[in-house]
Design an enzyme around this catalytic site. Sequence first.
Site, short mmCIF file in Angstrom:
data_model
loop_
_atom_site.label_atom_id
_atom_site.label_comp_id
_atom_site.label_asym_id
_atom_site.label_seq_id
_atom_site.Cartn_x
_atom_site.Cartn_y
_atom_site.Cartn_z
N LYS A 184 -0.18 13.99 -6.94
CA LYS A 184 0.27 13.00 -8.26
C LYS A 184 0.00 11.69 -8.00
O LYS A 184 1.12 11.30 -7.03
CB LYS A 184 1.75 13.51 -8.60
CG LYS A 184 2.09 12.91 -9.92
CD LYS A 184 3.47 12.78 -10.33
CE LYS A 184 3.70 12.14 -11.47
NZ LYS A 184 3.35 10.65 -11.34
N GLU A 393 11.75 -6.53 -0.60
CA GLU A 393 10.43 -6.54 -0.80
C GLU A 393 9.98 -6.86 -2.23
O GLU A 393 10.29 -6.60 -3.10
CB GLU A 393 10.02 -5.11 -0.40
CG GLU A 393 8.54 -5.04 -0.52
CD GLU A 393 7.84 -3.45 -0.26
OE1 GLU A 393 7.48 -3.36 0.81
OE2 GLU A 393 8.59 -2.52 -0.74
#
Length: 489
Positions: A184, A393
């Site tokens: 996926k 991040e």
Amino acid sequence: MNGLVPPEGTPLLIGGKLVPGGSGVFATVDPATEEVLGHAADASAEDMDAAVAAARTAFDDSDWSRDPALRAHCLRQLRDAMREHIEELREITVAEVGAPVSLTSGPQLEGPVGDLTFSADLAESYVWETDLGVAEQMGISSRRVIRREATGVVGAITPWNFPHQINLAKLGPALAAGNTVVLKPAPDTPWCAAVLGALVTEHTDIPAGVLNIVTSTDHGLGARLVADPRVDMITFTGSTATGRSVMTGAAANLKRTFLELGGKSAAIVLDDADMNAAAAYTAFSVAVHAGQGCALTTRMLVPRARYDEAVAAAAGTLSGIRAGDPTKPRTICGPLISARQRDRVERYLEIARAEGGTIAVGGGRPANRPQGFYIEPTLITGLSNTATVAQEEIFGPVLVVIAYDDDADAIRLANESPYGLSGSVWGNDPERIERVIAGVRTGTLSVNGGLWYHADAPFGGYKQSGIGREMGVAGFEEYLETKLIATPA
């Protein structure tokens, strides 16, 4: 767009057949122009169920897991098919990912295609059985053999930033080890995964159901894949927050999980280093692919006495890099993948300003790029290691420069992070460099610009950067189970 993409959009691959999505189609967008490129099949829950069923049947009822020669043959066929269509794949990658075309000769395309060779070769050369010899327990002598076997059905969930590299770094080892796979991919880059379906069905002998590709806008399908009891293992690359959800979903069935997650990696520049070289290299790297790489060194730790020198060197490099058209050979900083991601980066820049940081270079949208999801390469100064932009991040072309007092302080600051994915050290004294290597808790470490990426080299992180290793023999063995067989001696 080209021969690999049908006019109606890319289909799903389920049970060896290319099929439409149960939920219709969805658009894929060029991040450099904001224009719709075309469409991909939008899978439904029923499609995912069918893909898992196909993978389960292929694993349980075929000889795929017991035939390493066939697996090696099929992986080489896939490699060769991708090479035959490399220019079409390059066009798709630049358009859909926004990846600078220069990177497609390396980690954005040609590198990972070539890496399939390593997986194919390993399927043939790997020692699948090890004789432990005879041992006696309670008066019974037994000969023991360790056998390595495929784990079973693997669910692979992948992100958008380096789709070919990450897709193939999972598919190559998982298939070589004898597993079947349901892939996926991220909805931002469906074509990069979906085009493999046509190559697999038309150019390889991979049996029906061994590889299934399910593109969808429904993030719930990923959770469905994780929770399905017919799936034996999940391999996931993405954010740490989503990684936690994957672990939670897999826990119900005590399912094996491989997680490659976020990073806030530090480049440590020692006081005897060539500051211009170290700062220029580090600054350049955060601009590559607009900073959309989990292992990039986005914190540069420099001696307090040389802070201004480091800032000047990094600023000189970043000010010379323009965010530009990814189709141009000299572009290294293309667009961010989406408006959502650009908004995220801009929020972090506002946070940096609010916390007292200075934007020394960049910090906005390029004036000459009214279309596309661009952010200028950016340098932030004047903040400590506890600042938000030094701890979280960002996934954009943003470098933060942080001062330290001595080598021990540099190691402490590098480790003062929830992450431990990558890093670098720059210096001239081998003993000091070795102390940094020993002290920094991170999965990969570059010394004076050394490159750690290669098919035979394991990649992964410490702490909240993940669990397990991808690539190399260690990455291959993530997809294997261990069986001990004892027979009377």
